[in-house]
Design an enzyme around this catalytic site. Structure first.
Site, PDB file in Angstrom:
ATOM      1  CE1 TYR A   1       7.240   3.505 -28.791  1.00 47.84           C
ATOM      2  CE2 TYR A   1       8.318   4.376 -26.832  1.00 47.84           C
ATOM      3  CZ  TYR A   1       7.263   4.387 -27.733  1.00 47.84           C
ATOM      4  OH  TYR A   1       6.236   5.265 -27.553  1.00 47.84           O
TER       5      TYR A   1
ATOM      6  NE  ARG B   1       4.331  14.163  -4.951  1.00 45.52           N
ATOM      7  CZ  ARG B   1       4.847  14.454  -3.754  1.00 45.52           C
ATOM      8  NH1 ARG B   1       5.787  13.674  -3.243  1.00 45.52           N
ATOM      9  NH2 ARG B   1       4.435  15.497  -3.080  1.00 45.52           N
TER      10      ARG B   1
HETATM   11  C1  LIG Z   1       4.922   1.995 -26.015  1.00 46.93           C
HETATM   12  C2  LIG Z   1       6.290   1.566 -25.631  1.00 46.93           C
HETATM   13  C3  LIG Z   1       7.023   2.289 -24.679  1.00 46.93           C
HETATM   14  C4  LIG Z   1       6.525   3.573 -24.080  1.00 46.93           C
HETATM   15  O1  LIG Z   1       5.425   3.424 -23.287  1.00 46.93           O
HETATM   16  P1  LIG Z   1       4.307   4.564 -23.027  1.00 46.93           P
HETATM   17  O2  LIG Z   1       3.392   3.913 -22.088  1.00 46.93           O
HETATM   18  O3  LIG Z   1       3.723   4.905 -24.365  1.00 46.93           O
HETATM   19  O4  LIG Z   1       5.039   5.744 -22.455  1.00 46.93           O
HETATM   20  C5  LIG Z   1       8.260   1.794 -24.329  1.00 46.93           C
HETATM   21  N1  LIG Z   1       8.765   0.687 -24.883  1.00 46.93           N
HETATM   22  C6  LIG Z   1       8.094  -0.025 -25.809  1.00 46.93           C
HETATM   23  C7  LIG Z   1       8.708  -1.252 -26.386  1.00 46.93           C
HETATM   24  C8  LIG Z   1       6.838   0.398 -26.225  1.00 46.93           C
HETATM   25  O5  LIG Z   1       6.183  -0.298 -27.159  1.00 46.93           O
END
Ligand SMILES: *Cc1c(COP(=O)(O)O)cnc(C)c1O
Length: 389
Positions: A110, A57
């Site tokens: 996002y 960790r």
């Molecule tokens: C997919 C995405 C995230 C989140 O990432 P995860 O790995 O799915 O948790 C954050 N920002 C953007 C722009 C994304 O496309």
């Protein structure tokens, strides 16, 4: 993780660092691929002596290789990896915000970031305001006494707006705040936010960095030593770390990032051109198009225009939904950045959390993650789906 000694590849090109930085042959065995150190704990021989590795960790050699390599690609002094992009974002928010604080976010971003802020961090008394960051003056106007940072995406997801990272960082610094950039869509190959003035860069490594739709991960890069020390504590103390196999997969993906991005960009550019000429298409959002409002800025700020193309259907919401069901090569899937082409419908997929708010995605808009298949097959699939509407 911070690199212990000097990087012998520090002066090398991006492509070389992607393959070699922190990936020297394993000193124990000579293995040229970084081994998967699949262990939770590391044995020591003296309770009073510091061991380089103690418990996975807090630190794991496979993860450390990925952290150091990605930090190099982003021009960051320190890098930290997480179990997902959202875990990385949550770590950045913990690092920089306290109850009562405020941040500014883009008008388009996002949906998972929106949900994290609206459904998790608002309950901790952290509030946010959404503004169109394509106008840095709007950021200045939205800045409040409690504002600590601006959260940037460029290109934004899914509208592919371009934000002037240097200008926005300048406004934030002028107000005594910080600029955080989610650099997932361009990847460090196309754009390096810290070099443009940002303070923290964050990634979903699930997307272009991993590049093969087979792993989840996140990354945070920064160069301030004090903040890095605190982030190292947070990473170990809260524990949202990726396992060694996941780190290996991202590290493997990164080796071909530059090659893949070149092909993603070329294919996306061909797709944007084809969509512009099709009568079933309303507007095409792609920063590589000379008519895109951010085109000139993107030309200066990015090495290429990326692999994402969004567009609206002339027939509106119904046509958009029919299109998403009609593609064959493009699978309908809520992710991006993999070698395979994907189509997504943001209102019910990636941006579902924003439904019913004034940040809701356009119901006529479809988002394409253009893969690296043969461009003729990509164009033929889009043609048959559009022609049949
Ligand atoms: C997919 C995405 C995230 C989140 O990432 P995860 O790995 O799915 O948790 C954050 N920002 C953007 C722009 C994304 O496309």
């Amino acid at each position: 993780m911070t690199r212990a000694g000097p990087d012998p590849f520090a002066g090398a090109t991006f492509e070389t660092r992607a393959i070699h930085t922190a990936q020297e042959p394993d000193p124990a065995t000579g293995a040229v691929a970084v081994p998967i150190y699949q262990t939770s704990t590391f044995a020591g021989d003296d309770v009073d002596r510091d061991q380089p590795w103690t418990y996975s960790r807090s630190g794991n050699p496979t993860r450390a290789a990925l952290e150091v390599c990605l930090a190099s690609l982003e021009g960051a002094a320190h890098g930290f990896c997480y179990a997902s992009g959202l875990a990385a974002e949550d770590a950045v928010l913990r690092l920089l915000l306290r109850p009562g604080d405020h941040l500014v976010v883009p008008r388009d971003f996002y949906g998972g970031t929106y949900r994290l802020l609206a459904r998790v961090w608002e309950a901790l008394d952290v509030r946010f305001t959404s503004v169109d960051l394509a106008d840095p003056g709007a950021l200045d106007a939205a800045w409040q006494p409690a504002t600590r940072l601006v959260w940037v995406e460029s290109p934004t997801n899914p509208r592919l707006d371009i934000v002037d990272i240097a200008a926005v960082s300048g406004v934030a610094h002028g107000r005594g705040g910080l600029c955080v950039v989610d650099n997932t869509l361009p990847s460090p190959w196309l754009q390096q936010p810290l070099a443009l003035g940002a303070d923290v860069v964050v990634h979903s490594t699930t997307k272009y960095l991993g590049g093969h739709s087979d792993v989840l991960g996140g990354f945070v890069g920064l160069s301030d030593d004090g903040r890095a020390e605190r982030l190292a504590l947070l990473q170990s103390a809260t524990g949202a770390v990726p396992g060694p196999v996941d780190c290996f997969l991202v590290l493997r993906g990164v080796k071909t990032l530059a090659l893949r991005m070149e092909r993603h960009c070329a294919n996306a550019s061909a797709v944007a051109g084809m969509l512009c000429a099709h009568p079933a298409v309303g507007s095409v959002l792609y920063p590589g198009l000379p008519g895109h409002p951010g085109h000139e800025l993107a030309t200066r700020q990015m090495r290429g225009f990326g692999g994402m193309v969004s567009f609206t259907l002339a027939g509106g919401e119904e046509a958009a939904k029919r299109f998403c069901a009609a593609t064959r090569l493009f699978a309908l899937g809520g992710s991006l950045g993999g070698v395979e082409s994907l189509v997504a419908y943001p209102p019910t997929m990636s941006h579902f959390a924003m439904q019913g708010t004034d940040l809701a995605a356009d119901p006529a808009l479809v988002r394409l993650s253009v893969g690296i298949e043969g461009v003729d097959d990509i164009l033929a699939d889009l043609h048959q789906a559009l022609d049949g509407l």
